[in-house]
Design a protein around this motif. Structure first.
Motif, PDB file in Angstrom:
ATOM      1  N   HIS A 240       0.881  -1.172   0.000  1.00  0.00           N
ATOM      2  CA  HIS A 240       0.000   0.000   0.000  1.00  0.00           C
ATOM      3  C   HIS A 240       0.917   1.220   0.000  1.00  0.00           C
ATOM      4  O   HIS A 240       2.136   1.093   0.138  1.00  0.00           O
ATOM      5  CB  HIS A 240      -0.884   0.041   1.247  1.00  0.00           C
ATOM      6  N   CYS A 311      -4.721   5.707  -0.004  1.00  0.00           N
ATOM      7  CA  CYS A 311      -3.787   4.675  -0.453  1.00  0.00           C
ATOM      8  C   CYS A 311      -3.430   5.007  -1.893  1.00  0.00           C
ATOM      9  O   CYS A 311      -4.299   5.261  -2.713  1.00  0.00           O
ATOM     10  CB  CYS A 311      -4.405   3.290  -0.371  1.00  0.00           C
ATOM     11  N   LYS A 313      -1.368   3.029  -3.889  1.00  0.00           N
ATOM     12  CA  LYS A 313      -0.912   1.857  -4.645  1.00  0.00           C
ATOM     13  C   LYS A 313      -2.164   1.053  -4.956  1.00  0.00           C
ATOM     14  O   LYS A 313      -2.980   0.824  -4.065  1.00  0.00           O
ATOM     15  CB  LYS A 313       0.010   0.973  -3.797  1.00  0.00           C
ATOM     16  N   CYS A 315      -4.143  -1.606  -4.761  1.00  0.00           N
ATOM     17  CA  CYS A 315      -3.925  -2.760  -3.900  1.00  0.00           C
ATOM     18  C   CYS A 315      -5.074  -3.754  -3.943  1.00  0.00           C
ATOM     19  O   CYS A 315      -5.058  -4.743  -3.233  1.00  0.00           O
ATOM     20  CB  CYS A 315      -3.688  -2.270  -2.475  1.00  0.00           C
ATOM     21  N   HIS A 319      -9.483  -0.451  -3.470  1.00  0.00           N
ATOM     22  CA  HIS A 319      -8.368   0.489  -3.273  1.00  0.00           C
ATOM     23  C   HIS A 319      -8.839   1.949  -3.316  1.00  0.00           C
ATOM     24  O   HIS A 319      -8.413   2.785  -2.532  1.00  0.00           O
ATOM     25  CB  HIS A 319      -7.313   0.242  -4.348  1.00  0.00           C
ATOM     26  N   MET A 322      -9.885   3.445  -0.012  1.00  0.00           N
ATOM     27  CA  MET A 322      -9.063   3.190   1.176  1.00  0.00           C
ATOM     28  C   MET A 322      -8.544   4.536   1.675  1.00  0.00           C
ATOM     29  O   MET A 322      -7.589   5.080   1.146  1.00  0.00           O
ATOM     30  CB  MET A 322      -7.914   2.261   0.786  1.00  0.00           C
TER      31      MET A 322
HETATM   32 CU   LIG Z   1      -4.103   0.107  -0.440  1.00  0.00          CU
END
Ligand SMILES: [Cu+2]
Length: 355
Positions: A240, A311, A313, A315, A319, A322
């Motif tokens: 992340h 976040c 990245k 993920c 995501h 997040m």
């Molecule tokens: Cu993430």
């Protein structure tokens, strides 16, 4: 099965295009004329070069006019101003150089267009010119790189000077949890293998480590303004990235290791809400939201500005959502808030699950 069908259809379409091109070529055979470009063709292409130049200049000016307002507001961290200056100067140089070189590129394409009887000049080299167009980029790039390295070293210098607040950011698919180091300002040891959901130990704290007893686990990040914060990042599952755009901060969260980032917030949430740029952004967002609410769309309540941890990245499938709210407040407000939170030791003793 669908994949096979899709590939078959694509192959058939490609064959059809190929066959049609052949038919077209055959039908043109008789009408084929001399394919050498005439002076007129070259002139038209020369003017088209200018038209393209006007187009790219136009779209650049339009983008500045239309989209500058979606950029981030002024930085809310101590190191952010330097980071922004570096970015601004780099972009300024890029735009300046590209404006000139694009003009020269298109102008010369027009000026030296093909003409009957015109021959290209054989020009082996010119040491003076070569020197100039080598040394100028070398000086500019060396300057930018040195400034960049200096800024990077400053930003990434994570130390315990100035009594920083120690906070852990814990990433998992697809949410964030924050852990304050408590009274002793030392985080208790933790490991994902020690996670015990039934016993409220959601971050895998080592219960035998006395440093962890006063740790405070929360779902909303509160930070006192003007105090340095040292973040320790962990991830439970995949890569992340803790991204706090308003503070110009980002650090990867990597399973199996602790990464760190440090910054000092310099503006409270309340102050940031008074920033003219932020007020304008909120106004624009709420206009869109009001239109959506009128159309009966859900989640269209008016928005109030807040700092945010995202976040950065990709993920997994959630995501995009997040995130965690960050509240920067005065020391008194922070002290009051942190005093109202339960410690890990207290939670474990009472067995209250943290939601
Ligand atoms: Cu993430």
């Amino acid at each position: 099965m669908i994949t096979v069908l899709t590939i078959t259809v694509l192959v058939l379409i490609a064959i059809a295009i190929w066959q049609m091109t052949k038919i077209f070529e055959l039908s043109q055979l008789r009408a084929a004329k001399n394919e050498t470009a005439t002076d007129n063709d070259n002139k038209v292409n020369g003017y088209l070069m200018f038209a393209f130049l006007v187009f790219i200049y136009g779209i650049t000016i339009f983008s500045f006019y239309k989209y500058t307002k979606v950029l981030l507001p002024e930085s809310a961290s101590a190191h952010g101003a330097e980071y922004d200056s570096l970015m601004f100067v780099s972009m300024l140089i890029i735009f300046f150089v590209q404006t000139i070189t694009q003009f020269l590129l298109h102008y010369f394409a027009y000026k030296y267009r093909g003409e009957k009887g015109k021959k290209a000049l054989f020009y082996a080299d010119n040491h003076k010119l070569e020197f100039i167009w080598t040394i100028i980029p070398v000086i500019v790039l060396a300057g930018l790189i040195l400034w960049g390295l200096y800024t990077w070293t400053n930003i990434m210098d994570i130390n315990d000077e100035d009594d920083p607040l120690v906070v852990e950011l814990y990433a998992q698919q697809f949410n964030w949890t924050a852990r304050y180091a408590g009274e002793d300002n030392v985080l208790g040891d933790a490991n994902v293998r020690m996670i015990d959901i039934d016993n409220t130990n959601i971050l895998g704290l080592d219960e035998s480590d006395p440093n962890g007893a006063d740790d405070i686990i929360v779902k909303e990040l509160h930070l006192p303004v003007g105090r340095k914060v040292n973040f320790h990042m962990r991830s439970q599952d995949v890569l992340h990235s803790a991204y706090m755009p308003h503070f110009r901060a980002q650090m990867n969260c990597v399973p199996g290791m602790i990464t760190q980032f440090s910054f000092t917030p310099i503006k409270t949430t309340a102050e940031m809400r008074q920033d003219p740029d932020v007020i304008d952004k909120v106004k624009r967002a709420n206009k869109i939201r009001a239109a959506k609410a009128a159309a009966g769309e859900p989640n269209s309540d008016p928005w109030e500005y807040d700092y945010i941890l995202l976040c950065n990245k990709i993920c997994g499938k959630s995501h995009y959502n997040m995130q965690m709210k960050i509240i920067v407040e005065t020391q008194e407000e922070y002290d009051k808030w942190i005093a109202s939170q339960k410690t890990f030791g207290g939670e474990a003793a009472t067995g209250v699950a943290i939601k």
